[in-house]
Design a protein around this motif. Structure first.
Motif, PDB file in Angstrom:
ATOM      1  N   HIS A   1     -33.065  11.227 -28.344  1.00 35.80           N
ATOM      2  CA  HIS A   1     -33.993  11.927 -29.234  1.00 35.80           C
ATOM      3  C   HIS A   1     -35.136  12.499 -28.402  1.00 35.80           C
ATOM      4  CE1 HIS A   1     -36.854   8.476 -29.334  1.00 35.80           C
ATOM      5  NE2 HIS A   1     -35.780   7.733 -29.397  1.00 35.80           N
ATOM      6  N   VAL A   2     -35.617  13.654 -28.819  1.00 31.41           N
ATOM      7  CA  VAL A   2     -36.551  14.439 -28.029  1.00 31.41           C
ATOM      8  C   VAL A   2     -37.947  14.373 -28.652  1.00 31.41           C
ATOM      9  CG1 VAL A   2     -37.065  16.737 -27.085  1.00 31.41           C
ATOM     10  CG2 VAL A   2     -34.683  15.992 -27.381  1.00 31.41           C
ATOM     11  N   GLY A   3     -38.924  14.059 -27.840  1.00 32.30           N
ATOM     12  CA  GLY A   3     -40.295  14.052 -28.313  1.00 32.30           C
ATOM     13  C   GLY A   3     -40.613  12.857 -29.195  1.00 32.30           C
ATOM     14  N   LYS A   4     -41.742  12.946 -29.905  1.00 28.97           N
ATOM     15  CA  LYS A   4     -42.212  11.845 -30.723  1.00 28.97           C
ATOM     16  C   LYS A   4     -41.437  11.718 -32.025  1.00 28.97           C
ATOM     17  CE  LYS A   4     -46.955  12.135 -28.965  1.00 28.97           C
ATOM     18  NZ  LYS A   4     -48.382  12.347 -29.320  1.00 28.97           N
ATOM     19  N   GLU A   5     -40.842  12.811 -32.486  1.00 25.38           N
ATOM     20  CA  GLU A   5     -40.189  12.809 -33.787  1.00 25.38           C
ATOM     21  C   GLU A   5     -38.796  12.248 -33.637  1.00 25.38           C
ATOM     22  OE1 GLU A   5     -40.358  15.886 -37.424  1.00 25.38           O
ATOM     23  OE2 GLU A   5     -39.409  16.657 -35.629  1.00 25.38           O
TER      24      GLU A   5
END
Length: 341
Positions: A332-336
């Protein structure tokens, strides 16, 4: 500017790579990636096992979920912010005999998502032909949807083309492909037998929907399913006792390979006696991908997923190489972690 994770050379750990995307073509969309699955095909590309399919720096990732962040001037049916997915291929001619049959995966002009120099989904952004971008049903989380775009469609399409309710179906191998095949076959109304030499996977197989588990390392158990199965889907990539597997098929039965084991030799005479068939599975066409997503959403088929942040991709790859992922790896990419649907 795109930030991706790439193998600079064969069999090397991935490192960050920055590059500018080409201008958006009229039929293209830009996708802000939120999730991307990892599978054994990515390992083959990283390691250079498929010849010129690997072009270094090699950016893998072909089970891509994200949101549309830009659209070309001729794009229709997709909107900014929409949650979408991309599978094994990102474009085809849409005019040849195979495309016109809905078998875009056989197009001679096929462009795969992350081979031959194309940059895949282990990145924060990617471009793709909008006609090969698929809306994700709201019932599916992004983590669950990603593996369906390659592993899921491969086994579901094979089962859809050859099985009917109440058929006796065997699934060889309970892993990344097999655990999905058990679910799809069961939800299609088949009577599923899980075939594996890993006894510790029996509980998983039964939980996933198998009615019976057969330990392939136990000859007595194997004899109990002689002439008992209409269709066997091989999802494992390891060698098996193929005469024993063939012996499990009923007359007019079919053995289908979705996994890629070492070269296999069969006794054709014994197969002729029961009029048996051998076939293979692949990733399916665009309609097959949509059917797989819709079926999974409606019937509750869900991959079993382990998830890592993209910056931990090398850790995920190490686990995948060791066979320790239970059962699909998703970055999963980034904070989300899993965006609102």
């Amino acid at each position: 500017m795109v930030t991706a994770w790439a193998a600079a050379q064969r069999k090397r750990e991935l490192m960050t790579l920055s590059y500018r995307s080409p201008p958006l073509r009229p039929m293209d969309v830009e996708i802000q990636v939120t999730h991307c699955g990892l599978c054994s095909s990515d390992l083959h590309l990283i390691d250079g096992h498929w010849g010129d399919a690997s072009v270094y720096p090699q950016v893998c990732g072909h089970e891509v979920i994200g949101r549309i962040s830009a659209v070309g001037e001729n794009v229709a049916g997709l909107r900014l912010g929409q949650r979408v997915g991309v599978g094994w291929y990102r474009s085809a001619c849409l005019a040849c005999e195979f495309c016109l049959r809905g078998q875009e995966q056989h197009c001679p002009c096929l462009i795969a998502t992350c081979t031959h120099g194309e940059h895949g989904g282990l990145a924060n952004y990617m471009h793709c032909d909008s006609r090969f971008v698929f809306p994700i049903p709201s019932a599916l989380s992004s983590e669950h949807a990603a593996p369906l775009l390659c592993a899921g469609v491969t086994v579901h399409t094979a089962l859809k083309r050859a099985t009917e309710p109440n058929m006796a179906v065997g699934i060889v191998g309970i892993g990344g492909l097999g655990h999905l095949a058990v679910q799809f076959a069961g939800k299609r109304g088949c009577h599923v037998t899980a075939l594996s030499s890993s006894r510790h996977k029996e509980r998983d197989a039964l939980t996933l929907g198998a009615k019976r588990f057969v330990d392939l390392s136990e000859p007595v158990e194997c004899k109990r399913v002689r002439n008992a199965l209409d269709y066997i889907l091989v999802t494992s990539s390891v060698a098996c006792d193929w005469p024993t597997i063939i012996d499990m098929l009923r007359p007019c039965g079919t053995l289908c390979f979705a996994g890629m084991p070492p070269p296999v030799t069969f006794d054709i005479a014994s197969m002729m006696y029961k009029t048996l068939s051998i076939t293979t599975a692949n990733v399916g066409g665009r309609r097959d991908i949509l059917d797989t997503l819709d079926f999974a959403a409606a019937r509750g088929v869900r991959p079993w997923v382990q998830s890592w942040p993209l910056e931990d991709v090398n850790q995920a790859i190490r686990q995948l190489r060791k066979g320790r992922v239970h059962y699909r790896a998703v970055m999963h990419v980034g904070k989300e972690h899993d965006p609102a649907q």
